[in-house]
Design a protein around this motif. Structure first.
Motif, PDB file in Angstrom:
ATOM      1  N   PHE A   1       9.664 -25.170  -6.342  1.00 35.36           N
ATOM      2  CA  PHE A   1       8.484 -24.717  -5.626  1.00 35.36           C
ATOM      3  C   PHE A   1       7.585 -25.885  -5.303  1.00 35.36           C
ATOM      4  O   PHE A   1       7.579 -26.902  -5.995  1.00 35.36           O
ATOM      5  CB  PHE A   1       7.748 -23.566  -6.335  1.00 35.36           C
ATOM      6  N   VAL A   2       6.875 -25.708  -4.190  1.00 33.58           N
ATOM      7  CA  VAL A   2       5.931 -26.699  -3.699  1.00 33.58           C
ATOM      8  C   VAL A   2       4.624 -25.955  -3.501  1.00 33.58           C
ATOM      9  O   VAL A   2       4.531 -25.058  -2.654  1.00 33.58           O
ATOM     10  CB  VAL A   2       6.405 -27.344  -2.373  1.00 33.58           C
ATOM     11  N   ALA A   3       3.656 -26.281  -4.335  1.00 37.29           N
ATOM     12  CA  ALA A   3       2.381 -25.574  -4.308  1.00 37.29           C
ATOM     13  C   ALA A   3       1.282 -26.490  -3.795  1.00 37.29           C
ATOM     14  O   ALA A   3       1.078 -27.587  -4.322  1.00 37.29           O
ATOM     15  CB  ALA A   3       2.036 -25.074  -5.705  1.00 37.29           C
ATOM     16  N   ARG A   4       0.586 -26.028  -2.782  1.00 36.19           N
ATOM     17  CA  ARG A   4      -0.539 -26.778  -2.222  1.00 36.19           C
ATOM     18  C   ARG A   4      -1.819 -26.219  -2.831  1.00 36.19           C
ATOM     19  O   ARG A   4      -2.009 -25.004  -2.893  1.00 36.19           O
ATOM     20  CB  ARG A   4      -0.560 -26.625  -0.704  1.00 36.19           C
ATOM     21  N   VAL A   5      -2.686 -27.112  -3.278  1.00 38.95           N
ATOM     22  CA  VAL A   5      -3.962 -26.689  -3.840  1.00 38.95           C
ATOM     23  C   VAL A   5      -4.923 -26.447  -2.681  1.00 38.95           C
ATOM     24  O   VAL A   5      -5.115 -27.316  -1.829  1.00 38.95           O
ATOM     25  CB  VAL A   5      -4.535 -27.745  -4.808  1.00 38.95           C
ATOM     26  N   VAL A   6      -5.508 -25.250  -2.657  1.00 41.29           N
ATOM     27  CA  VAL A   6      -6.379 -24.836  -1.557  1.00 41.29           C
ATOM     28  C   VAL A   6      -7.759 -24.473  -2.103  1.00 41.29           C
ATOM     29  O   VAL A   6      -7.864 -23.760  -3.114  1.00 41.29           O
ATOM     30  CB  VAL A   6      -5.773 -23.604  -0.831  1.00 41.29           C
ATOM     31  N   TYR A   7      -8.786 -24.937  -1.442  1.00 40.33           N
ATOM     32  CA  TYR A   7     -10.172 -24.606  -1.811  1.00 40.33           C
ATOM     33  C   TYR A   7     -10.496 -23.211  -1.292  1.00 40.33           C
ATOM     34  O   TYR A   7     -10.307 -22.916  -0.113  1.00 40.33           O
ATOM     35  CB  TYR A   7     -11.119 -25.638  -1.205  1.00 40.33           C
ATOM     36  N   THR A   8     -10.981 -22.337  -2.168  1.00 43.00           N
ATOM     37  CA  THR A   8     -11.275 -20.963  -1.762  1.00 43.00           C
ATOM     38  C   THR A   8     -12.699 -20.767  -1.289  1.00 43.00           C
ATOM     39  O   THR A   8     -12.998 -19.786  -0.618  1.00 43.00           O
ATOM     40  CB  THR A   8     -11.032 -19.977  -2.931  1.00 43.00           C
ATOM     41  N   GLY A   9     -13.594 -21.679  -1.670  1.00 43.92           N
ATOM     42  CA  GLY A   9     -14.991 -21.527  -1.292  1.00 43.92           C
ATOM     43  C   GLY A   9     -15.773 -20.662  -2.262  1.00 43.92           C
ATOM     44  O   GLY A   9     -16.983 -20.554  -2.169  1.00 43.92           O
ATOM     45  N   GLU A  10     -15.081 -20.034  -3.177  1.00 48.61           N
ATOM     46  CA  GLU A  10     -15.752 -19.215  -4.188  1.00 48.61           C
ATOM     47  C   GLU A  10     -15.109 -19.495  -5.534  1.00 48.61           C
ATOM     48  O   GLU A  10     -13.955 -19.890  -5.614  1.00 48.61           O
ATOM     49  CB  GLU A  10     -15.641 -17.731  -3.849  1.00 48.61           C
ATOM     50  N   SER A  11     -15.859 -19.309  -6.560  1.00 49.55           N
ATOM     51  CA  SER A  11     -15.338 -19.586  -7.891  1.00 49.55           C
ATOM     52  C   SER A  11     -14.505 -18.418  -8.395  1.00 49.55           C
ATOM     53  O   SER A  11     -14.970 -17.284  -8.438  1.00 49.55           O
ATOM     54  CB  SER A  11     -16.489 -19.865  -8.856  1.00 49.55           C
ATOM     55  N   LEU A  12     -13.264 -18.694  -8.726  1.00 52.55           N
ATOM     56  CA  LEU A  12     -12.384 -17.693  -9.330  1.00 52.55           C
ATOM     57  C   LEU A  12     -12.294 -18.058 -10.805  1.00 52.55           C
ATOM     58  O   LEU A  12     -11.525 -18.928 -11.185  1.00 52.55           O
ATOM     59  CB  LEU A  12     -11.003 -17.717  -8.683  1.00 52.55           C
ATOM     60  N   GLY A  13     -13.112 -17.424 -11.616  1.00 53.38           N
ATOM     61  CA  GLY A  13     -13.207 -17.849 -13.001  1.00 53.38           C
ATOM     62  C   GLY A  13     -14.067 -19.094 -13.047  1.00 53.38           C
ATOM     63  O   GLY A  13     -15.221 -19.067 -12.650  1.00 53.38           O
ATOM     64  N   SER A  14     -13.487 -20.210 -13.454  1.00 56.06           N
ATOM     65  CA  SER A  14     -14.277 -21.433 -13.552  1.00 56.06           C
ATOM     66  C   SER A  14     -13.894 -22.497 -12.532  1.00 56.06           C
ATOM     67  O   SER A  14     -14.386 -23.604 -12.589  1.00 56.06           O
ATOM     68  CB  SER A  14     -14.129 -22.002 -14.969  1.00 56.06           C
ATOM     69  N   TRP A  15     -13.018 -22.180 -11.589  1.00 56.59           N
ATOM     70  CA  TRP A  15     -12.545 -23.210 -10.661  1.00 56.59           C
ATOM     71  C   TRP A  15     -12.365 -22.625  -9.264  1.00 56.59           C
ATOM     72  O   TRP A  15     -11.758 -21.573  -9.121  1.00 56.59           O
ATOM     73  CB  TRP A  15     -11.220 -23.772 -11.178  1.00 56.59           C
ATOM     74  N   PRO A  16     -12.838 -23.301  -8.212  1.00 57.14           N
ATOM     75  CA  PRO A  16     -12.760 -22.736  -6.858  1.00 57.14           C
ATOM     76  C   PRO A  16     -11.480 -23.082  -6.079  1.00 57.14           C
ATOM     77  O   PRO A  16     -11.461 -23.033  -4.864  1.00 57.14           O
ATOM     78  CB  PRO A  16     -13.981 -23.349  -6.174  1.00 57.14           C
ATOM     79  N   TYR A  17     -10.394 -23.461  -6.782  1.00 60.46           N
ATOM     80  CA  TYR A  17      -9.143 -23.818  -6.131  1.00 60.46           C
ATOM     81  C   TYR A  17      -8.034 -22.876  -6.580  1.00 60.46           C
ATOM     82  O   TYR A  17      -8.041 -22.384  -7.701  1.00 60.46           O
ATOM     83  CB  TYR A  17      -8.725 -25.252  -6.487  1.00 60.46           C
TER      84      TYR A  17
END
Length: 192
Positions: free
Chosen positions: A161-177
């Motif tokens: 698998f190849v996973a790209r880290v994407v910024y969501t613009g909102e915090s999901l838990g403690s991290w916005p990626y």
């Protein structure tokens, strides 16, 4: 143990190394000096070795020693690859340097694929681009950052698998990626 070859990539500072170490705190980290300092945030000190060249990483991945680790993290392979290409350029001229560099990376890719434990490469990202010539314009998707025009496509082709880290613009838990592995026409991603 299940063999896994994974690549995670994204911009600098988005948590690629931290996520890999969090997933495998007992992993062997193969990284430039200082690359795993973020592990202090987790309260762990991963076993880390600094390679002097890609051949050393291949040797490590093919050794029996890897069996004592739950995973191997190669962090940040984009930096390691740049250094390896510079070594190739000191010994080989012109396109021969890139041919030699590609060969070394293919050998590393194969060693990662054949390892007796999961192997995770963290890498920076290169954006999508368009290349034009007399035959037209070709779209080249964004991919893990590595020198050359063949490797951004060929290195991920062998990964599970190849996973790209994407910024969501909102915090999901403690991290916005978040990791993206689903289809994306603009970036190389996959999940076998």
């Amino acid at each position: 143990m299940t063999t896994l070859f994974a690549i995670t990539y994204g911009p600098s500072g988005c948590g690629k190394t931290l996520a890999a170490i969090r997933a495998f705190p007992e992993a062997l980290c193969i990284a430039p000096k200082g690359a795993t300092k973020c592990a202090a945030y987790l309260g762990v000190t991963p076993k880390t070795t600094t390679p002097s060249n890609v051949g050393e990483i291949v040797t490590t991945l093919r050794s029996k020693e890897v069996r004592k680790y739950p995973a191997i993290i190669v962090d940040d392979f984009s930096i390691i690859a740049d250094q390896e290409l510079q070594r190739c350029k000191t010994k080989f001229k012109g396109w021969s340097a890139f041919d030699q560099f590609n060969q070394r990376v293919y050998e590393l890719r194969d060693a990662a694929r054949e390892a007796d434990c999961p192997v995770i490469f963290t890498m920076h990202q290169q954006p999508p681009k368009e290349v034009s010539n007399e035959h037209g314009t070709r779209h080249i998707p964004g991919a893990p950052l590595i020198p050359g025009w063949q490797l951004p496509e060929k290195l991920p082709a062998m990964a599970d698998f190849v996973a790209r880290v994407v910024y969501t613009g909102e915090s999901l838990g403690s991290w916005p990626y978040v990791y993206q592995t689903g289809p994306d026409p603009a970036y190389v991603t996959k999940d076998r």
